[in-house]
Design a protein around this motif. Structure first.
Motif, PDB file in Angstrom:
ATOM      1  N   ASP A  98       0.854  -1.199   0.000  1.00  0.00           N
ATOM      2  CA  ASP A  98       0.000   0.000   0.000  1.00  0.00           C
ATOM      3  C   ASP A  98       0.886   1.243   0.000  1.00  0.00           C
ATOM      4  O   ASP A  98       1.681   1.439   0.921  1.00  0.00           O
ATOM      5  N   HIS A 138      -4.243  -3.203   4.180  1.00  0.00           N
ATOM      6  CA  HIS A 138      -4.304  -2.779   5.588  1.00  0.00           C
ATOM      7  C   HIS A 138      -4.298  -3.988   6.503  1.00  0.00           C
ATOM      8  O   HIS A 138      -4.866  -3.968   7.595  1.00  0.00           O
ATOM      9  N   ARG A 162     -17.591   6.775   3.943  1.00  0.00           N
ATOM     10  CA  ARG A 162     -17.256   7.199   2.590  1.00  0.00           C
ATOM     11  C   ARG A 162     -18.363   6.806   1.621  1.00  0.00           C
ATOM     12  O   ARG A 162     -19.144   5.901   1.893  1.00  0.00           O
ATOM     13  N   GLN A 165      -6.478  -2.578  -3.683  1.00  0.00           N
ATOM     14  CA  GLN A 165      -7.049  -2.689  -2.325  1.00  0.00           C
ATOM     15  C   GLN A 165      -8.524  -3.122  -2.413  1.00  0.00           C
ATOM     16  O   GLN A 165      -9.350  -2.737  -1.604  1.00  0.00           O
ATOM     17  N   ALA A 223     -10.854   3.353  -1.905  1.00  0.00           N
ATOM     18  CA  ALA A 223      -9.856   3.873  -0.962  1.00  0.00           C
ATOM     19  C   ALA A 223      -9.495   5.293  -1.387  1.00  0.00           C
ATOM     20  O   ALA A 223      -9.593   5.646  -2.568  1.00  0.00           O
ATOM     21  N   TYR A 224      -9.116   6.117  -0.423  1.00  0.00           N
ATOM     22  CA  TYR A 224      -8.625   7.449  -0.810  1.00  0.00           C
ATOM     23  C   TYR A 224      -7.104   7.374  -1.003  1.00  0.00           C
ATOM     24  O   TYR A 224      -6.461   6.384  -0.634  1.00  0.00           O
ATOM     25  N   GLU A 266       0.319   9.643   4.270  1.00  0.00           N
ATOM     26  CA  GLU A 266      -1.031   9.536   3.701  1.00  0.00           C
ATOM     27  C   GLU A 266      -1.985   8.989   4.746  1.00  0.00           C
ATOM     28  O   GLU A 266      -3.176   9.283   4.735  1.00  0.00           O
ATOM     29  N   GLU A 267      -1.450   8.187   5.675  1.00  0.00           N
ATOM     30  CA  GLU A 267      -2.339   7.545   6.646  1.00  0.00           C
ATOM     31  C   GLU A 267      -2.634   8.493   7.809  1.00  0.00           C
ATOM     32  O   GLU A 267      -1.778   9.281   8.204  1.00  0.00           O
TER      33      GLU A 267
HETATM   34  O1  HGY Z   1      -7.903   4.480   4.026  1.00  0.00           O
HETATM   35  C1  HGY Z   1      -7.594   4.596   2.851  1.00  0.00           C
HETATM   36  O2  HGY Z   1      -8.428   4.654   1.986  1.00  0.00           O
HETATM   37  C2  HGY Z   1      -6.140   4.675   2.442  1.00  0.00           C
HETATM   38  O3  HGY Z   1      -5.718   3.418   2.025  1.00  0.00           O
HETATM   39  N1  HGY Z   1      -5.339   5.167   3.545  1.00  0.00           N
END
Ligand code: HGY
Ligand code: MN
Ligand code: MN
Ligand code: MN
Length: 427
Positions: free
Chosen positions: A103, A399, A304, A208, A373-374, A137-138
């Motif tokens: 990821d 994840h 989301r 993902q 996923a964002y 990003e997290e």
């Molecule tokens: O949570 C998400 O969508 C990204 O993988 N952090």
């Protein structure tokens, strides 16, 4: 100036698949949790080791490396017309607790290898090519997702939020950044980029999700990214003795949290669409003793939807439930804070076309799809035309430590990225 031609796709794009595998393994070794899991949290020692590793790889690829005030890392290959807006690509290498090693990492290691592939092919870009490693990003440490790309996109409200945000050890964002070597971190606005800084941004990422693997399609071309939101909630009650306090006298903050978590699920399922999702990934009880009625509870909610209005309706209903639960159970709703409620983003047509023709020229079937996923691309879309390239991952797992993308999937993704970058950098 000689003709800028994209490399002949089938003959001259060679990926160092073995070398890339070694890089995934080496980067995964910078982790706070035991293999095969990866935990690499913003500004931690392992994060700093990971940053050093990436900067070294960028230098070895002949990229000129710079970092901004909060540690977004940029590796640039100047083309023949360095004053033109660059074509950029990249992703993140921070990893949530007990997650996997692909990821984000695929979009950084894969982007550096795509540069190597183009250099090996003798390609010379007209526009500069720039690889970006976004600083985090997290949302793990400070509760704000995509904080590197949000700042690059100039989102002032999150810059403000960062100024007085602390982690769960009460370390401030500024102190954590300085401890990691970013002494100029308080100058947050220096990370803001102007619109037009890039002519295009393309992110390579594992899907993902299970679709590409289920349909045996090697390449995904992302047309839109779903709209994420996150909420922090605190309830407070009187707590007390688990044995002596009779039920009618209680106002149990833990049960309030449990009821709200189930309300999140109810409002999401009632949205009328399979595209609405909701998760309570954090639920802490205080004092956390078996024989003490929880006097405080803390929940963090992630919801989301690809449709922004539908997502906002769910957020509103969650707020109504928090208020009614607080009344009914006579607990105080001491915090209901929407951390982010972002719009979705659409990919740019000319980048989608470049990725589609690259896949076709490489004889790779592809599927246009949305990203649930964002990604940092969601915020790069605010300052640059954007699109994403997906590769399949095992059962769509992400994840979690079982996350896996095969060397073939990675190699295909890097080739499509390399050819797409070549096309975009000669436009
Ligand atoms: O949570 C998400 O969508 C990204 O993988 N952090
Ligand atoms: Mn030239
Ligand atoms: Mn992630
Ligand atoms: Mn990611």
């Amino acid at each position: 100036i000689h003709e800028h031609v994209s490399p002949d796709p089938l003959s001259s794009l060679s990926v160092d698949t073995q070398g890339l595998q070694k890089q995934f393994d080496e980067l995964a070794s910078f982790s706070d949790s035991p293999a095969p899991s990866v935990t690499r949290i913003l500004y931690s020692e392992n994060d700093v080791l990971g940053r050093r590793y990436i900067k070294n790889l960028m230098s070895l690829s002949g990229l000129s490396v710079r970092e901004d005030a909060i540690g977004n890392i940029f590796g640039r290959w100047n083309g023949d017309e360095p004053e033109l807006a660059a074509v950029s690509t990249g992703s993140h290498t921070d990893a949530i607790p007990y997650s996997g090693k692909y990821d984000g990492v695929l979009g950084v290691l894969g982007a550096i290898e795509a540069i190597n592939v183009l250099k090996r092919s003798g390609f010379k870009p007209k526009r500069p090519l720039e690889v970006i490693m976004f600083t985090s990003e997290e949302p793990t440490r400070f509760g704000i997702s995509c904080l590197g790309s949000r700042l690059m996109a100039g989102i002032k409200e999150h810059a403000e939020l960062l100024k007085n945000t602390v982690d769960n050890q009460n370390i401030s964002f500024f102190d954590a950044a300085k401890a990691a070597g970013y002494s100029n971190v308080e100058n947050l606005s220096s990370a803001f980029l102007n619109k037009g800084s890039y002519s295009a941004f393309v992110e390579l990422h594992i899907e993902q999700g299970p679709i590409l693997e289920e349909e045996a399609i090697p390449i995904g071309v992302v047309t839109a990214i779903a709209a994420p939101a996150s909420i922090k909630v605190d309830f407070e009650g009187n707590g007390g003795h688990a044995g002596a306090a009779l039920m009618p006298t209680r106002n149990d903050a833990g049960l309030a949290a449990a009821e709200l978590a189930l309300a999140v699920e109810k409002h999401v399922l009632d949205s009328g669409s399979i595209d609405t999702v909701g998760t309570v990934g954090i639920l802490d009880l205080h004092p956390g003793a078996i024989n003490s009625i929880p006097s405080k509870s803390h929940l963090e909610i992630d919801t989301r939807d690809i449709d922004e209005k539908r997502r906002n309706t769910v957020v509103e209903k969650i707020h109504q439930s928090a208020l009614s639960i607080s009344n009914k159970r006579r607990v105080m709703l001491s915090q209901f804070k929407i951390i982010n409620q972002d719009p979705p983003a659409s990919s740019e047509e000319f980048i989608i076309k470049a990725a589609e023709s690259s896949a076709r020229e490489l004889n790779l079937p592809y599927k246009k799809m949305i990203s649930r996923a964002y990604h940092d691309s969601l915020f790069m879309a605010r300052i640059s035309p954007m699109a994403m390239i997906f590769v399949p991952c095992y059962k769509g797992y992400s994840h979690k430590p079982e996350e896996y993308a095969s060397p073939e999937a990675i190699t295909d993704g890097v080739k499509v990225l390399a050819l797409t970058l070549a096309k975009l950098s000669t436009q």
